[in-house]
Design an enzyme around this catalytic site. Structure first.
Site, short mmCIF file in Angstrom:
data_model
loop_
_atom_site.label_atom_id
_atom_site.label_comp_id
_atom_site.label_asym_id
_atom_site.label_seq_id
_atom_site.Cartn_x
_atom_site.Cartn_y
_atom_site.Cartn_z
CE LYS A 74 102.37 7.24 43.48
NZ LYS A 74 103.56 6.74 44.15
CG ASP B 217 107.17 6.66 47.70
OD1 ASP B 217 106.30 6.63 48.60
OD2 ASP B 217 106.98 7.26 46.62
#
Length: 476
Positions: free
Chosen positions: A179, A215
Site C-alpha cells: 500500500k 484489519d
C-alpha cells in the site's frame, strides 16, 4: 456484464450504422473483462489449492497465499469490560480510538467509542521505521492529551494491516510492506516492539500493548459483536484481504489440534506464482509494472481501490487509440497516471441516466464528451468493477466452501463481516459480489454484515479478551 442495450442504440444519431459498428468494437474490447462461470470456478479451485499450500509446513514458504496464524483463538463472550485504546494503521490515514466496553443485560456488553484520524505524511511512510513509529507515538500522545488520559496506562490493541508472521498475539514480524509504505528497518522486525520502543523514546505516557491484529481479523471480531455467527472477515478497500476461523488441526504452523484459530489469508498475493497469468489483461500488466511492488499482490491489483481507477484510465486510452472514444484524442490529464481516480468509477456508475455526473468528471479531466462518449465511459467502468466483484467473490466462495467441508456439514450457516471503501461506496459492487458468492456456495447460507465501527473496535475487543485471558492465567 455490461453490454450495448437497445436503449443505448436508440440514442445513437443519424449515422446509425457507423456508430453501431463502433459500439460493437467497444463491446468486443470490454468483453475481455467478462469471466464465465467455468473461469470463476477455476479461480476458486486455484485459490483453495494455494490456501492448502499456505497451511502446510512443507509448502508454506513457496505458497502465494500465506495463511498466517493470528493467535486469535477466542471470540468475545460479553463479560470483558474496561477502557481500551485501539490503533488502526492500514493506509495513509491512521486512527486512534478510545473504546469503552461495559456490561449490557441484553447483548452481554455495550461498546462506546471516540476516535481521531491522523494523516501519515509521505516522509514517514517512506523514511525509516523509527520515523514512522515516532510519528504514530506522537499521534497517540496528542489523542491522550485531547481526552485527558495521559495518567492512565491503558491496554492497547493495534490493527496493523500488512503481512505479518505472528509468533504470539502481541508479537508479529513484518514480512513486507504494501500500500505504498516503504519505511526502512521495519521488514523482518517485530512491529509491536517498534511501537513499544517509540512510546519509550517519547517518555510522556505509558501503554500496555496486548494485541496486534490484521484489519480483516478486527473486522470479523467487530461484526461478531452484531452477529455471533460471524467467522469470516473481509476488507475490500484500497487493498483486498480475508480471514476466517480455521480448524486448528489444519494450521500446521502452530502446535495444537483442538478448536479453531483465525487465519489471515493474505490472499492479495494470490497469483504471484503465476496462478492468474491466463486471467490478467494488458491493462493489469501495465498497472503492475508501474506499481511500487511489481510482480506482487497480483490478485489485489485486480480488485482493490488503489488500482481500479487506473485500470479504467488504461481502458479509456485503449479506446481512444482505437478511435472509438473522444474522437481519437485524449487530454493531457487522461494521459497522466493516477489522474482517473477510483472514486470516479463509483460516481460514474451512480449516474442517474442524465449523464451529468459523467460529463462533469470528464470535463474536469479536460475532455468535452458527447453523450455516446459518456455511455462508453460508463460501460468501461462497469466492466472493470464487475470483474473486480466477481474475482473477489470467487476467492470468498473458495474460503467458505472449504470451511463447510472441513466441518463436515451438509449445510453451513455463516456470517461474513466486511469493511472497506470499495465495498461501502461503490453503488453496485456489493450486489454483484454477494450474488456471485451465493451462486458459488450452493450448500451454504451466507449473511453479509457491513462493519460500521471499523476495525478499531475489533482490535479493542480482542485486547479485552487478551486481558481477560491473562487475568485468568494469573488467578490461582
Amino acid at each position: 456484464m455490461p453490454c450495448l442495450t437497445l436503449a443505448h442504440r436508440q440514442r445513437i444519431p443519424s449515422d446509425f450504422e457507423s456508430v453501431l459498428e463502433k459500439l460493437l468494437v467497444v463491446d468486443q474490447i470490454l468483453s475481455e473483462f467478462l469471466l464465465s462461470k467455468e473461469e470463476l470456478e477455476e479461480v476458486m479451485r486455484r485459490m483453495r489449492r494455494e490456501m492448502e499450500r499456505g497451511l502446510r509446513v512443507e509448502t508454506h514458504d513457496e505458497a502465494s497465499v500465506k495463511m498466517l496464524p493470528t493467535y486469535v483463538r477466542s471470540t468475545p463472550e460479553g463479560s470483558e469490560v474496561g477502557d481500551f485504546l485501539a490503533l488502526d494503521l492500514g493506509g495513509t490515514n491512521f486512527r486512534v480510538m478510545l473504546v469503552k466496553v461495559g456490561e449490557d443485560e441484553e447483548r452481554g456488553w455495550k461498546v462506546e467509542t471516540k476516535h481521531h484520524m491522523y494523516s501519515i505524511p509521505e516522509d514517514a511512510m517512506t523514511g525509516t521505521a523509527e520515523m514512522l513509529f515516532d510519528y504514530i507515538a506522537g499521534c497517540i500522545s496528542d489523542f491522550l492529551d485531547k481526552h485527558n488520559l495521559k495518567h492512565k496506562k491503558l491496554p492497547l490493541g493495534f490493527t496493523f494491516s500488512f503481512p505479518v508472521r505472528h509468533e504470539d498475539l502481541d508479537k508479529g514480524i513484518l514480512l513486507n510492506w504494501t500500500k505504498g509504505f516503504k519505511a526502512s528497518g521495519a521488514e523482518g522486525n517485530n512491529v509491536v516492539g517498534l511501537l513499544r520502543d517509540a512510546i519509550k523514546r517519547r517518555g510522556d505516557f505509558e501503554m500496555d500493548v496486548v494485541a496486534m491484529v490484521n484489519d480483516t481479523v478486527a473486522t470479523m471480531i467487530s461484526c461478531y459483536y452484531e452477529d455471533r455467527s460471524c467467522e469470516v472477515g473481509m476488507i475490500v478497500g484500497t487493498g483486498c484481504n480475508a480471514c476466517y476461523m480455521e480448524e486448528m488441526r489444519k494450521v500446521e504452523l502452530v502446535e495444537g489440534e483442538e478448536g479453531r484459530m483465525c487465519v489471515n489469508t493474505e490472499w492479495g498475493a494470490f497469483g504471484d506464482n503465476g496462478e492468474l497469468e491466463d486471467f490478467r489483461l494488458e491493462y493489469d500488466r501495465v498497472v503492475d509494472e508501474t506499481s511500487l511492488n511489481p510482480g506482487h499482490q497480483l490478485y489485489e491489483k485486480l480488485i482493490g481501490g488503489k488500482y481500479m481507477g487506473e485500470l479504467v484510465r488504461l481502458v479509456l486510452l485503449k479506446l481512444v487509440n482505437e478511435d472509438l472514444l473522444f474522437n481519437g484524442e485524449a487530454s493531457d490529464l487522461l494521459k497522466t497516471r493516477g489522474a482517473f481516480e477510483t472514486r470516479f468509477v463509483s460516481q460514474i456508475e451512480s449516474d442517474t441516466g442524465d449523464r451529468k455526473q459523467i460529463y462533469n468528471i470528464l470535463s474536469s479531466l479536460g475532455i468535452l464528451p458527447s453523450e455516446l462518449d459518456c455511455d462508453i465511459v460508463r460501460l468501461a467502468c462497469e466492466s472493470v468493477s464487475t470483474r473486480a466483484a466477481h474475482m473477489c467473490g470467487a476467492g470468498l466462495a473458495g474460503v467458505i466452501n472449504q470451511m463447510r467441508e472441513r466441518r463436515c456439514q451438509e449445510e453451513l450457516k455463516i456470517t461474513v463481516g466486511v469493511d472497506g471503501s470499495v465495498y461501502k461506496l461503490h453503488p453496485r459492487f456489493k450486489e454483484r459480489f454477494h450474488k456471485l458468492v451465493w451462486e458459488m456456495t450452493p450448500h451454504c447460507e451466507i449473511t453479509f454484515i457491513q462493519s460500521e465501527e471499523g476495525s478499531g473496535r475489533g482490535a479493542a475487543l480482542i485486547s479485552a479478551v487478551a486481558c481477560k485471558m491473562a487475568a485468568c492465567m494469573l488467578t490461582p
